[in-house]
Design an enzyme around this catalytic site. Sequence first.
Site, mmCIF file in Angstrom:
data_model
loop_
_atom_site.group_PDB
_atom_site.id
_atom_site.type_symbol
_atom_site.label_atom_id
_atom_site.label_comp_id
_atom_site.label_asym_id
_atom_site.label_seq_id
_atom_site.Cartn_x
_atom_site.Cartn_y
_atom_site.Cartn_z
ATOM 1 N N TYR A 191 -1.365 -3.609 -6.745
ATOM 2 C CA TYR A 191 -1.041 -4.444 -5.582
ATOM 3 C C TYR A 191 -2.045 -4.317 -4.433
ATOM 4 C CZ TYR A 191 2.137 -7.291 -2.821
ATOM 5 O OH TYR A 191 2.704 -8.328 -2.124
ATOM 6 N N ARG A 212 0.850 -1.181 0.000
ATOM 7 C CA ARG A 212 0.000 0.000 0.000
ATOM 8 C C ARG A 212 0.890 1.236 0.000
ATOM 9 N NH1 ARG A 212 -1.819 0.857 4.398
ATOM 10 N NH2 ARG A 212 -1.107 -0.866 5.659
ATOM 11 N N SER A 255 -0.131 -3.273 12.066
ATOM 12 C CA SER A 255 0.548 -4.249 11.211
ATOM 13 C C SER A 255 1.738 -4.843 11.958
ATOM 14 C CB SER A 255 1.055 -3.581 9.941
ATOM 15 O OG SER A 255 -0.013 -2.977 9.266
HETATM 16 C C1 OXD Z 1 -3.170 -5.402 5.635
HETATM 17 C C2 OXD Z 1 -2.667 -4.247 6.396
HETATM 18 O O1 OXD Z 1 -2.676 -5.641 4.524
HETATM 19 O O2 OXD Z 1 -3.233 -3.981 7.457
HETATM 20 O O3 OXD Z 1 -4.078 -6.082 6.117
HETATM 21 O O4 OXD Z 1 -1.732 -3.582 5.953
#
Ligand code: OXD
Length: 616
Positions: free
Chosen positions: A213, A71, A264
Amino acid sequence: MNVSDIKHAGIKAWVEECVKMCEPDNVVVVDGSTAEYDRLMKKCVDAGLATPLKAKENCFLFRSLPSDVARVESRTFISSKKEEDAGPTNHWIDPVELKATMKGLYTGCMHGRTMYVIPFCMGPLGSPIAKYGIELTDSEYVVLNMDIMTRAGEKVWQYLGTDGDWVPCLHSVGKPLNNGEKDNGIWPCADVEHKYISQFPEEHLVWSYGSGYGGNALLGKKCFALRIATVIAREEGWLAEHMLILKLTNPKGQVKYVTGAFPSACGKTNLAMLIPTIPGWKVETVGDDIAWMKFGKDGRLYAINPEAGFFGVAPGTSAESNKNALISAEKNTIYTNCALTEDGDVWWEGIGYPAKGKLVDWKGNTRDALPKDKSPKGEEFAHPNARFTAPAKQCPCIADEWENPEGVPISAILFGGRRPSTVPLVHQARSWNHGVFLGSIVGSEITAASTINAAEVGKIRRDPFAILPFCGYNMGDYFQHWIDVGAKADQDKLPKIFYVNWFRKDENNADLPGGFMWPGYGDNSRVLEWIFDRCDGKDNYVDTPIGYMPKEGAINTDGLADCYKKTLPEILKVDVEGWKKEVKDIRENHYPKFGKHLPKELTAILDDLESRLNKA
Ligand code: OXD
Ligand code: MN
């Protein structure tokens, strides 16, 4: 089915408008069938984007580009009309400006590609808590992943009817193809400065451009089920949370359901699939990442898992850390950015055994395997954010009721983070608002591993409710929403709230593996047992300045390794001086960020905590 067959006028008009703007070569309405999945996967294999894994049934490996591996929070926007409504923790661009920029990028962006129309449902089909969406994408990889992660395809249309509520989610990898041009096995995406992961909260709209992604592209997950859903939940009076959901059964066969929010890399998926070390106890999984919670007719809070699969981090997943996740991903699974072994299997750092012979790393280079299952930083064979996308129903410990449309009644909510000092193994909030306070201060300590700035080490990176990158509006208002939800509820029926910390450290104790004062993993069931009994009102606690904590002997230590029996008293103590520093940090560095949006109830709890500490 064609676009012209769509009976929902609003959806049809929106799809047609997007087709006009994006100019795909053709449009396919996704039916969600196995034949379609197989056809699209073959297209990816033929294009050199996916490798079938010889060692695993119906499993495939994809490799992304090094510029598109996670992300991108710096390119993620909450584009509310007013900047204040996005709040201090989100990136914001004015929606008029952002839409103009993105329309420029979207124009003609699907040349040479197919636009897929994916009707999908977040939550069990027909559930009163579920919500529906349409994702338009030019990525076969996204269609395949959405097929695992959501309920997608033809079966969804009947719930949308001709005018049902839905969330539009537009996605493009941002790599149009010229006449005759092909991807040639190279993962399509745009440069980072052209990536935009945008949420328009007032319109309940998602526009994503430039990344293929995970959470950037599988728009049902973080974009819809968290950023947009937090907004909808606030409007409608429920909770959309970055939480696991687990089912806990005691030796008498009594059951309680627990949700938990952890930043995370704190073992959320492992906790959701935990194998207890205490006899007679059982943990089963309802969800590993997101929980939507609504009040039932009986006044209790019920949770559903809006997802249908796990998008789990592969590195570190081993038979020891999470056997159930490994079994979940044995077949019908998509692997991304893992290493490929000579016998056609996947491998990653922390898998629990060294690889043999040669490996193709996540960048596509063939290298000799190392004699251990670790690699120097930057030289990993699997990218640290390599993933498996596996159907939840394949999880050996999936709870029977995981697709219950009404959800499961929640007894306890856990918060936690990596806190090497100060925060004890477990403590319980005295009230709902005290619990909201605990959620608001969630954070993990910055370690040398996570920063290059030595001055930062030891500071707390706050991640309130572990939802920092996923809250679709002002975080201060989000705290207020939690308080409002609690105020309206029957207090006796609200879940009890706990703060757990598996990560206390004593670097000077050579007996402790990694310096950790608590073994974690399956032994966390010992803490879950205490929590279970707390929910039943058992007299197993002492009142302390920070909340309720286990009284002596209340944590089950049968079979616990001796070194942890010795550290247990230390991690069950209130560190008064440490907490005073915590209060100072919250007061000076954390809470001021929210300005007038900070609920006064939270300042009152902070004041109360401080005065209790001063009296201790
Ligand atoms: C996930 C995150 O991918 O919290 O779930 O980054
Ligand atoms: Mn997550």
